[in-house]
Design a protein around this motif. Structure first.
Motif, mmCIF file in Angstrom:
data_model
loop_
_atom_site.group_PDB
_atom_site.id
_atom_site.type_symbol
_atom_site.label_atom_id
_atom_site.label_comp_id
_atom_site.label_asym_id
_atom_site.label_seq_id
_atom_site.Cartn_x
_atom_site.Cartn_y
_atom_site.Cartn_z
ATOM 1 N N THR A 38 0.739 3.925 4.485
ATOM 2 C CA THR A 38 1.380 3.213 3.395
ATOM 3 C C THR A 38 0.337 2.502 2.554
ATOM 4 O O THR A 38 -0.825 2.367 2.944
ATOM 5 C CB THR A 38 2.412 2.204 3.933
ATOM 6 N N HIS A 39 0.744 2.035 1.389
ATOM 7 C CA HIS A 39 -0.129 1.288 0.494
ATOM 8 C C HIS A 39 -0.310 -0.140 1.004
ATOM 9 O O HIS A 39 0.401 -0.596 1.892
ATOM 10 C CB HIS A 39 0.465 1.264 -0.919
ATOM 11 N N THR A 41 -3.063 -3.534 2.098
ATOM 12 C CA THR A 41 -4.244 -3.786 2.916
ATOM 13 C C THR A 41 -3.853 -4.604 4.141
ATOM 14 O O THR A 41 -2.892 -5.380 4.118
ATOM 15 C CB THR A 41 -5.320 -4.547 2.124
ATOM 16 N N SER A 57 -1.936 0.826 6.774
ATOM 17 C CA SER A 57 -2.611 0.887 5.475
ATOM 18 C C SER A 57 -3.943 1.597 5.672
ATOM 19 O O SER A 57 -4.470 1.680 6.793
ATOM 20 C CB SER A 57 -2.814 -0.512 4.898
ATOM 21 N N GLU A 83 4.372 3.449 -2.767
ATOM 22 C CA GLU A 83 4.527 2.134 -3.377
ATOM 23 C C GLU A 83 5.741 2.093 -4.289
ATOM 24 O O GLU A 83 6.448 1.089 -4.368
ATOM 25 C CB GLU A 83 3.251 1.814 -4.167
#
Length: 332
Positions: A38-39, A41, A57, A83
């Motif tokens: 997934t997007h 951090t 991430s 996202e």
């Protein structure tokens, strides 16, 4: 001859003897591990309904990839949680999409690890459906436009191959999807990239936790107009035959545990490598029972995976892959 001359227990007298006559064997090389990227951090977020399975991430993904490789697991199935979503799932075929970014990184970190890219739109559309939704004036209902969806799925497959995916795994169940993707890959110069077709994919209640993981629950209706009726076996053979004719390199049955008879039927009728998908609820039920102390997790998992092999599977996609690899002694 019969008893007492014939005594079947003679071949069960010791561990060494039982191993010598074992008919079906499970090895770490048979396993594929699904991973969700997934997007963002700093994300290592456990999926509530799938203990031990995480959203990753990209900045935290390498530790997971290195662990999979160290265990000797030959490949991963890559799912992306985007996202943003839209009506046509455009981030699925964006060359800078989350699956494409992850693929490029993984190929830098572990170039020998096989990356199998899930090729579907359900995680990427705002409807949660596996294709483009159109209003059907004849019925007055919203339907999935099969042929328009094929164009976008083909674009997705090419984008994934361009990023470095070793195998394309279309899970969408649109009619003609293998042919459309094979043609697109060949025309784009990826004739050597194989297709792992989700040939026999049932409209199953066993997908519940996955939809939690992939954020792909349909926003209306269900997927019964394109996924298979759990009551049907002959239809499974027709679906598999179509994929063979269209150029599939692997066949898959999904789910596995409640469909071992289907696995056997596909195995008996086709000679392509056969994949069993040990799906999310099959995993989560075992995890929940183990956490409650009701079962021996290792014994149950290994018996279940062995049953899939015995039914005819060559390869098993399973969220248990890392645990199973350890139990099999890999990485020691």
């Amino acid at each position: 001859m019969s008893f007492p001359t014939v005594r079947h227990r003679r071949l069960r007298g010791s561990a060494a003897l039982r191993s010598m006559v074992k008919e079906t064997r499970l090895a770490v090389q048979d396993l594929i591990y699904p991973i969700f990227v997934t997007h963002g951090t700093g994300i290592k977020e456990e999926i509530p309904s799938m203990p031990g399975v995480y959203h990753w991430s990209l900045d935290r993904l390498r530790a997971e990839i290195d662990e999979v490789a160290a265990l000797g697991i030959p490949g991963i199935l890559l799912f992306g949680v985007p996202e943003t979503k839209d009506a046509c799932g455009s981030s699925a075929y964006d060359d800078n999409g989350i699956v494409q970014q992850a693929t490029r990184l993984i190929k830098e970190w572990q170039p020998e690890l096989l990356i199998i890219a899930d090729t579907c739109l359900c995680q990427f559309t705002d409807t949660g459906h596996c294709g483009v939704v159109k209003h059907n004036p004849l019925t007055g209902h919203a339907d999935i436009d099969n042929d328009e969806s094929l164009e976008l799925l083909a674009k997705t497959a090419v984008s994934q191959a361009r990023a470095g995916a070793d195998i394309i795994a279309p899970s969408n169940m649109m009619d003609g999807y293998v042919q459309a993707i094979r043609q697109a890959l060949d025309e784009a110069g990826f004739s050597g990239v194989p297709i792992m077709a989700y040939s026999v994919k049932y409209a199953s209640a066993f997908y519940g936790p996955f939809r939690d993981a992939a954020h792909s629950t349909p926003q209306f209706g269900d997927r019964k107009t394109y996924q298979m009726d759990p009551a049907n076996v002959r239809e499974a053979l027709r679906e598999a035959e179509s994929d063979v004719i269209e150029g599939a390199d692997f066949l898959m049955v999904k789910p596995a545990l409640a469909y071992l008879d289907v696995l056997r039927a596909v195995r008996d009728n086709f000679d392509l490598p056969l994949v069993a998908y040990n799906v999310s609820a099959e995993y989560s039920m075992v995890k929940a029972a183990a956490q409650n102390g009701w079962i021996n997790e290792e014994a149950i998992v290994m018996e279940t995976l062995l049953g899939m092999k015995r039914a005819g599977a060559d390869i098993i996609l399973t969220y248990h892959a890392k645990d199973a690899a350890r139990w099999l002694g890999a990485g020691k």
